[in-house]
Design an enzyme around this catalytic site. Sequence first.
Site, PDB file in Angstrom:
ATOM      1  N   HIS A   1       1.519  -2.500 -10.183  1.00 37.14           N
ATOM      2  CA  HIS A   1       2.110  -1.188  -9.889  1.00 37.14           C
ATOM      3  C   HIS A   1       3.536  -1.334  -9.369  1.00 37.14           C
ATOM      4  O   HIS A   1       3.964  -2.418  -8.960  1.00 37.14           O
ATOM      5  CB  HIS A   1       1.247  -0.445  -8.857  1.00 37.14           C
ATOM      6  CG  HIS A   1       1.254  -1.075  -7.498  1.00 37.14           C
ATOM      7  ND1 HIS A   1       2.280  -0.902  -6.598  1.00 37.14           N
ATOM      8  CD2 HIS A   1       0.352  -1.883  -6.884  1.00 37.14           C
ATOM      9  CE1 HIS A   1       2.013  -1.571  -5.486  1.00 37.14           C
ATOM     10  NE2 HIS A   1       0.856  -2.181  -5.633  1.00 37.14           N
TER      11      HIS A   1
ATOM     12  N   GLU B   1      -6.656  -3.379  -5.004  1.00 35.75           N
ATOM     13  CA  GLU B   1      -6.066  -4.516  -4.312  1.00 35.75           C
ATOM     14  C   GLU B   1      -7.099  -5.186  -3.406  1.00 35.75           C
ATOM     15  O   GLU B   1      -8.147  -4.602  -3.097  1.00 35.75           O
ATOM     16  CB  GLU B   1      -4.864  -4.032  -3.485  1.00 35.75           C
ATOM     17  CG  GLU B   1      -4.131  -5.115  -2.700  1.00 35.75           C
ATOM     18  CD  GLU B   1      -3.543  -6.204  -3.564  1.00 35.75           C
ATOM     19  OE1 GLU B   1      -4.338  -6.971  -4.155  1.00 35.75           O
ATOM     20  OE2 GLU B   1      -2.303  -6.327  -3.634  1.00 35.75           O
TER      21      GLU B   1
END
Length: 280
Positions: free
Chosen positions: A17, A99
Amino acid sequence: MSELLVCYPLFLLTLIHDESEAALMKQAGRVVGGQGIDEPLSETGFKQAAAAGIFLKDVKFTHVFSSDLIRTKQTVHGILEKSKFCKDMTVKYDSRLRERKYGSAEGRPLSELRAMAKAAGQECPAFTPPGGETLDQLKMRGKDFFEFLCQLILKEAGQNEEFSQEAPSSSLESSLAEIFPLGKNCASTFHSDSGTPGLAASVLVVSHGAYMRSLLDYFLTDLKCSFPATLSRSELTSVSPNTGMTVFILNFEKGGKGKPTAQCVCVNLQGHLAGVSKTP
């Protein structure tokens, strides 16, 4: 010695990202990554997503997956809105792509995390804070998603015996060869006169830095993936920059027997960001 007489080639692009507001705070000395602090992209992050989208605008993805955290959702949206073919594609958001979970360390100063690790006789990133996710757990989560993806592609390819003529098209294969440094071995995979089917699928996966580093380790150690000879070990184990692109070509034996063979085309490609200026 067995051969993959009939195989299903898969183009897999993994992407980190873009810069988030959390990343800006991290630069100020805070650990704000992980899952618990879900910040949107920064102004620079939106520019990076647009740049990645322009770079990939000619690629016709058959599948798009993303972490379900806001920074990855905004990144994948920024990429697809620039696409010639995938503007209306349905994105599959998957919590397995989140994550690494840092538990009690999320949002706390980096110095505190290091002090916790030192007190435990360990170093970062191997240290796991209370309530956090170990590196082994992170790797297994990545493996679980990857095996799910493999089974999905095999199932769809098996249901469509004519996929080499229908999806994706040869124009996709040509566009990939123009965009990425595929090399002779990968290029031969994309041509019908090589005796192998065309691409079974072209997959975009948008996730996070620590997660992708763990997935790279899985490809390296478990799948025995071949990587470009010019890459050093430190480059393979470093965290990707924002919108860094890593490309794999995977071949599955018909019937799904054994592990796929994997070839890495490039790691953490970021040339598309050359014209993106950081917001003051």
